[in-house]
Design a protein around this motif. Structure first.
Motif, short mmCIF file in Angstrom:
data_model
loop_
_atom_site.label_atom_id
_atom_site.label_comp_id
_atom_site.label_asym_id
_atom_site.label_seq_id
_atom_site.Cartn_x
_atom_site.Cartn_y
_atom_site.Cartn_z
N LEU A 38 0.83 -1.21 0.00
CA LEU A 38 0.00 0.00 0.00
C LEU A 38 0.86 1.26 0.00
CD1 LEU A 38 -3.00 0.61 0.00
CD2 LEU A 38 -2.89 0.80 2.49
N ASP A 39 1.97 1.24 0.73
CA ASP A 39 2.89 2.38 0.71
C ASP A 39 3.52 2.55 -0.66
OD1 ASP A 39 2.47 3.18 3.29
OD2 ASP A 39 4.17 2.08 4.12
N VAL A 40 3.90 1.46 -1.28
CA VAL A 40 4.48 1.54 -2.62
C VAL A 40 3.46 2.08 -3.61
CG1 VAL A 40 5.34 0.14 -4.54
CG2 VAL A 40 6.21 -0.23 -2.24
N LEU A 41 2.22 1.65 -3.49
CA LEU A 41 1.16 2.14 -4.37
C LEU A 41 0.94 3.64 -4.17
CD1 LEU A 41 -0.75 1.06 -6.52
CD2 LEU A 41 -2.44 0.72 -4.72
N LEU A 42 0.98 4.08 -2.93
CA LEU A 42 0.82 5.51 -2.66
C LEU A 42 1.98 6.31 -3.23
CD1 LEU A 42 -1.00 7.56 -1.28
CD2 LEU A 42 0.28 7.19 0.82
N VAL A 43 3.18 5.79 -3.13
CA VAL A 43 4.35 6.48 -3.70
C VAL A 43 4.25 6.51 -5.23
CG1 VAL A 43 6.84 6.28 -4.04
CG2 VAL A 43 5.88 6.05 -1.76
N ILE A 44 3.76 5.44 -5.83
CA ILE A 44 3.60 5.41 -7.29
C ILE A 44 2.58 6.46 -7.73
CG2 ILE A 44 2.69 4.02 -9.19
CD1 ILE A 44 4.11 1.63 -7.89
N ILE A 45 1.51 6.60 -6.98
CA ILE A 45 0.51 7.63 -7.31
C ILE A 45 1.12 9.02 -7.19
CG2 ILE A 45 -1.64 8.70 -6.51
CD1 ILE A 45 -2.57 5.82 -5.81
N MET A 46 1.90 9.23 -6.13
CA MET A 46 2.54 10.54 -5.96
C MET A 46 3.56 10.81 -7.08
SD MET A 46 2.87 11.04 -1.85
CE MET A 46 3.72 9.51 -1.55
N CYS A 47 4.26 9.77 -7.50
CA CYS A 47 5.21 9.93 -8.62
C CYS A 47 4.46 10.26 -9.91
CB CYS A 47 6.04 8.67 -8.79
SG CYS A 47 7.28 8.46 -7.51
N GLY A 48 3.31 9.67 -10.09
CA GLY A 48 2.49 10.01 -11.26
C GLY A 48 2.05 11.46 -11.24
N LEU A 49 1.70 11.96 -10.05
CA LEU A 49 1.35 13.37 -9.94
C LEU A 49 2.55 14.27 -10.23
CD1 LEU A 49 -0.94 13.33 -6.78
CD2 LEU A 49 -1.64 13.61 -9.15
N CYS A 50 3.72 13.86 -9.75
CA CYS A 50 4.95 14.63 -10.04
C CYS A 50 5.25 14.62 -11.54
CB CYS A 50 6.14 14.06 -9.26
SG CYS A 50 6.08 14.40 -7.51
N LEU A 51 5.04 13.49 -12.17
CA LEU A 51 5.25 13.39 -13.61
C LEU A 51 4.30 14.33 -14.36
CD1 LEU A 51 6.77 11.88 -15.86
CD2 LEU A 51 4.93 10.19 -15.82
N ASP A 52 3.06 14.39 -13.93
CA ASP A 52 2.09 15.30 -14.54
C ASP A 52 2.52 16.75 -14.35
OD1 ASP A 52 -0.50 16.10 -15.71
OD2 ASP A 52 -0.92 16.77 -13.66
N MET A 53 3.01 17.06 -13.15
CA MET A 53 3.47 18.43 -12.91
C MET A 53 4.68 18.78 -13.77
SD MET A 53 2.92 19.20 -8.85
CE MET A 53 4.29 18.19 -8.33
N ALA A 54 5.58 17.83 -13.96
CA ALA A 54 6.77 18.11 -14.78
C ALA A 54 6.42 18.29 -16.25
CB ALA A 54 7.78 16.97 -14.62
N VAL A 55 5.52 17.46 -16.76
CA VAL A 55 5.16 17.53 -18.18
C VAL A 55 4.36 18.80 -18.47
CG1 VAL A 55 3.77 16.44 -19.98
CG2 VAL A 55 5.27 15.05 -18.57
N ASN A 56 3.41 19.11 -17.61
CA ASN A 56 2.53 20.25 -17.87
C ASN A 56 3.00 21.55 -17.23
OD1 ASN A 56 0.72 18.71 -19.41
ND2 ASN A 56 -0.23 17.95 -17.54
N ARG A 57 4.10 21.50 -16.53
CA ARG A 57 4.74 22.68 -15.93
C ARG A 57 3.79 23.49 -15.05
NH1 ARG A 57 8.98 24.85 -20.42
NH2 ARG A 57 9.78 22.81 -20.94
#
Length: 89
Positions: A38-57
């Protein structure tokens, strides 16, 4: 153009990691395995949000990332203390 390719590769890696974490969450033999998944899944979701922030600035998801980190930390510590208290009567 290269950021889009890197984002796709990262997204696929995050998706694979998420699927594997879900499998471990469903099949985990102990509560510690499920908690870690569950912790790994939460970190993966947060990484996905970071990826979205990086791509869309933008920085729209930063609050969710901070709250997710706090929830993951507090949840892990709580489960670890619960399991430790159960093992040492």
């Amino acid at each position: 153009m290269t950021i889009i390719i890197a984002a796709w590769i990262s997204g696929v890696a995050l998706a694979l990691g998420g699927v594997m974490a879900l499998i471990r969450l469903a099949r985990g033999p102990s509560i510690l395995d499920r908690t870690l998944a569950l912790d790994v899944l939460l970190v993966i979701i947060m990484c996905g949000l970071c990826l979205d922030m990086a791509v869309n600035r933008h920085l729209n998801h930063i609050v969710f990332i901070v709250v997710g980190c706090l929830v993951a930390f507090i949840g892990s510590v709580t489960i670890a203390r619960y399991v430790t208290d159960r093992r040492n009567p």
